[in-house]
Write a protein that holds these residues in place. Structure first.
Motif: not given
Length: 317
Positions: A42-46, A128-135, A238-245
């Motif tokens: 499965s794909l991840n944003h990584h 099951a291929a969805c589970l090891p990273t995001a889930w 994660g910080a997909t919309a900015g990492h310095e709040p």
């Protein structure tokens, strides 16, 4: 063997850096590694960040992408691959597949034998291929880090992507009151179908929550703080919309809030997640399953931002 890999970097158009073609079969960097024949991944944003050049250097190219997979080990057992591997020279001491070692978007992948977990009865390879990273990340955020307890409530910011949508589904399966935000009306409708209360970003909640699942970052963090009950846990992965709040520290100490960072999870936590999904008949939220021949289109789907849940690759179809 056929594989999907980063052949270059392109920060503006990561899809242009993706190549699908032949690569050599994997070798074993150590004696305790084995080769697994991949059935599903499965794909991840990584994977998109890797194509942009984040976390990789030019001398590592070409790098086969993919962190997650289910396959068959040399003894014929169906296994789920835990993607975090010991990595000498990495400042973290570990990396995930497709960072230092070739990834799972291929016919074969080499991994340490200790990274193989049995595929539970009742879970398909594509689920099951969805589970090891995001889930797994969502499971750890809710349980180990969030310590969500009976009678508690959860806010998930930015539901739609893999981790946030997993947190919604798992929170509901754990019997919690789950609120989730999304800018997209269609995604809010899907969130409601999962059993959560869907809200627009920044909306006032019916109650302050005990756990906040935060993967968005600066765009939602003030709302996360304001939505947190006294002694709540705000778990960040994660910080997909900015990492310095901007953080109101007076609210943090007055409300005795915990802000906790996390990433991925342990092999034991993945085993717990697999068992939980099998026992409670929890199935991942899947946007679509595509054959390996359509992996470029799968990347385009993820890059579009329209995805809801996981995009899965069936390596046998």
């Amino acid at each position: 063997m056929r594989a999907a890999y980063a052949s270059a970097f392109d920060a503006d158009n990561p899809l242009a850096a993706l190549t699908v073609g032949d690569r050599p079969e994997p070798t074993h960097p150590q004696d305790d590694w084995v080769t697994v024949r991949v059935r599903a991944s499965s794909l991840n944003h990584h994977d998109l960040w890797s194509l942009r050049g984040v976390g990789l250097t030019a001398d590592q190219l070409p790098m086969i992408l993919g962190c997650d997979a289910v396959g068959t080990d040399p003894d014929g057992n169906e296994v789920v691959i835990y993607p975090v591997v010991p990595t000498p020279g990495d400042p973290r001491g570990v990396s995930i597949l497709s960072e230092h070692y070739q990834g799972t978007f291929a016919e074969l992948v080499a991994v340490p034998r200790m990274n193989l977990l049995p595929l539970p009865d009742g879970l398909s390879a594509t689920d099951a291929a969805c589970l090891p990273t995001a889930w797994l990340t969502a499971w750890r955020m809710l349980t180990t880090k969030g310590r969500v307890a009976d009678g508690e409530s959860v806010l998930v910011q930015g539901a739609g992507g893999g981790v946030a949508t997993a947190a919604v589904a798992l929170g509901v399966a754990l019997g919690k009151r789950v609120y989730a935000t999304s800018r997209d009306a269609a995604k809010r409708e899907r969130i409601t179908e999962l059993g959560a209360t869907a809200l627009e970003p920044g909306a006032r909640l019916p109650e302050r929550v005990d756990v906040v699942i935060e993967t968005v970052g600066a765009a939602t963090f003030d709302h996360s703080l304001k939505s947190a009950a006294p002694m709540a846990r705000i778990v960040v992965s994660g910080a997909t919309a900015g990492h310095e709040p901007a953080v109101n520290l007076r609210r943090v100490f007055a409300m005795q809030l915990e802000i906790l960072g996390t990433s991925m999870g342990t092999p034991d936590e993945l085993a717990e997640l697999l068992a939980f999904c099998a026992e409670h008949e929890v199935r991942p939220v899947v946007d679509r399953v595509v054959p390996f021949s359509g992996i470029a289109e799968a990347f385009a789907r993820l890059h579009s931002g329209e995805v809801f849940g996981k995009v899965v690759i069936d390596h046998i179809a």
